[in-house]
Design a protein around this motif. Structure first.
Motif, PDB file in Angstrom:
ATOM      1  N   ASP A  35     -38.968  26.895  18.074  1.00  0.00           N
ATOM      2  CA  ASP A  35     -39.415  25.524  18.424  1.00  0.00           C
ATOM      3  C   ASP A  35     -40.635  24.971  17.911  1.00  0.00           C
ATOM      4  O   ASP A  35     -41.602  25.704  17.815  1.00  0.00           O
ATOM      5  CB  ASP A  35     -39.498  25.607  19.999  1.00  0.00           C
ATOM      6  CG  ASP A  35     -37.996  25.736  20.737  1.00  0.00           C
ATOM      7  OD1 ASP A  35     -37.231  25.206  20.178  1.00  0.00           O
ATOM      8  OD2 ASP A  35     -38.071  26.744  21.639  1.00  0.00           O
ATOM      9  N   PRO A  36     -40.768  23.765  17.247  1.00  0.00           N
ATOM     10  CA  PRO A  36     -42.137  23.288  16.931  1.00  0.00           C
ATOM     11  C   PRO A  36     -43.202  23.265  17.727  1.00  0.00           C
ATOM     12  O   PRO A  36     -42.846  23.027  19.209  1.00  0.00           O
ATOM     13  CB  PRO A  36     -41.754  22.070  16.228  1.00  0.00           C
ATOM     14  CG  PRO A  36     -40.336  21.618  16.499  1.00  0.00           C
ATOM     15  CD  PRO A  36     -39.717  23.045  17.283  1.00  0.00           C
ATOM     16  N   ALA A  37     -44.395  23.354  17.309  1.00  0.00           N
ATOM     17  CA  ALA A  37     -45.499  23.320  18.250  1.00  0.00           C
ATOM     18  C   ALA A  37     -46.158  22.116  17.987  1.00  0.00           C
ATOM     19  O   ALA A  37     -46.656  21.829  16.766  1.00  0.00           O
ATOM     20  CB  ALA A  37     -46.720  24.438  17.980  1.00  0.00           C
ATOM     21  N   ASP A  38     -46.346  21.150  18.884  1.00  0.00           N
ATOM     22  CA  ASP A  38     -47.259  19.861  18.738  1.00  0.00           C
ATOM     23  C   ASP A  38     -46.419  19.084  17.630  1.00  0.00           C
ATOM     24  O   ASP A  38     -45.185  19.090  17.582  1.00  0.00           O
ATOM     25  CB  ASP A  38     -48.686  19.939  18.336  1.00  0.00           C
ATOM     26  CG  ASP A  38     -49.172  20.781  19.507  1.00  0.00           C
ATOM     27  OD1 ASP A  38     -48.957  20.531  20.742  1.00  0.00           O
ATOM     28  OD2 ASP A  38     -50.014  21.804  19.041  1.00  0.00           O
ATOM     29  N   ASP A  39     -47.075  18.697  16.697  1.00  0.00           N
ATOM     30  CA  ASP A  39     -46.327  17.905  15.354  1.00  0.00           C
ATOM     31  C   ASP A  39     -46.300  18.793  14.385  1.00  0.00           C
ATOM     32  O   ASP A  39     -45.734  18.385  13.094  1.00  0.00           O
ATOM     33  CB  ASP A  39     -47.686  16.823  14.731  1.00  0.00           C
ATOM     34  CG  ASP A  39     -47.626  15.881  15.880  1.00  0.00           C
ATOM     35  OD1 ASP A  39     -46.880  15.477  16.617  1.00  0.00           O
ATOM     36  OD2 ASP A  39     -48.834  15.297  16.093  1.00  0.00           O
ATOM     37  N   SER A  40     -46.409  20.158  14.208  1.00  0.00           N
ATOM     38  CA  SER A  40     -46.069  21.090  13.212  1.00  0.00           C
ATOM     39  C   SER A  40     -44.792  21.443  13.269  1.00  0.00           C
ATOM     40  O   SER A  40     -44.315  21.620  14.564  1.00  0.00           O
ATOM     41  CB  SER A  40     -47.163  22.090  13.041  1.00  0.00           C
ATOM     42  OG  SER A  40     -47.209  22.849  14.229  1.00  0.00           O
ATOM     43  N   PRO A  41     -44.119  21.669  12.307  1.00  0.00           N
ATOM     44  CA  PRO A  41     -42.587  22.423  12.187  1.00  0.00           C
ATOM     45  C   PRO A  41     -42.754  23.805  12.807  1.00  0.00           C
ATOM     46  O   PRO A  41     -43.769  24.382  13.122  1.00  0.00           O
ATOM     47  CB  PRO A  41     -42.334  22.496  10.953  1.00  0.00           C
ATOM     48  CG  PRO A  41     -43.515  22.386  10.089  1.00  0.00           C
ATOM     49  CD  PRO A  41     -44.667  21.793  10.913  1.00  0.00           C
ATOM     50  N   SER A  42     -41.754  24.399  13.098  1.00  0.00           N
ATOM     51  CA  SER A  42     -41.217  25.745  13.530  1.00  0.00           C
ATOM     52  C   SER A  42     -41.516  26.598  12.659  1.00  0.00           C
ATOM     53  O   SER A  42     -41.711  26.401  11.355  1.00  0.00           O
ATOM     54  CB  SER A  42     -39.851  25.891  14.270  1.00  0.00           C
ATOM     55  OG  SER A  42     -38.975  26.006  13.118  1.00  0.00           O
TER      56      SER A  42
END
Length: 166
Positions: free
Chosen positions: A45-52
């Motif tokens: 799952d991605p964190a904040d606006d960054s990809p996983s």
């Protein structure tokens, strides 16, 4: 059937603990003091606006346009050519190429160790000369330098040819 086979190949690669460590961790990736990458909160799952993590380090197509902005290691896993066996023209008896592009950021990973070769060795252990994912046994392996790798990256194209099932 090819979708099922590629799904099996992709899952095998993404679930390999050693390979994920080599792709993700910058320093001493095989250290037991580091958690397995798949157990990290943002692996799937991605964190904040960054990809996983997974979507950054392993792609299902030869995608590299974002690499110049990221000092990472990446695998691109996709199908190549499928060629009928010479003795037959049956579409059921094809030799299938599996393409895996291995990219490593030179200043981050290659300056201190041969990370690209470590990743390549791990993939070969997993796939070469193996009956794999229902597409047959890998009968040929080729490693080619990717001469137009993104700026700052070393790239090798691994081609595994799987023999047709009889």
């Amino acid at each position: 059937m090819m979708v099922e086979h590629m799904t099996t190949v992709f899952r095998t690669i993404m679930n390999d603990t050693e390979l994920n460590r080599l792709l993700y961790y910058k320093d001493d990736p095989l250290s037991s003091s580091l958690p397995d990458v798949q157990t990290l909160e943002n692996y799937f799952d991605p964190a904040d606006d960054s990809p996983s993590i997974l979507s950054s380090i392993i792609k299902r197509a030869p995608k590299t346009d974002d690499l110049p902005d990221l000092p990472i290691c990446r695998l691109c896993v996709y199908l190549g050519n499928a060629i009928p066996k010479p003795s037959t023209q049956s579409v059921m008896l094809l030799d299938q190429d599996l393409m895996i592009d291995v990219y490593t950021h030179i200043n981050t990973y290659e300056e201190t160790e041969f990370r690209n070769l470590k990743i390549t060795d791990r993939i070969c252990e997993m796939l070469f000369n193996q009956n794999f994912a229902g597409i047959g046994k890998s009968v040929k392996y080729t490693r080619l330098l990717i001469s137009n790798a993104p700026d700052g990256y070393l790239g090798y194209k691994l081609i595994f040819t799987f023999g047709a099932m009889k």
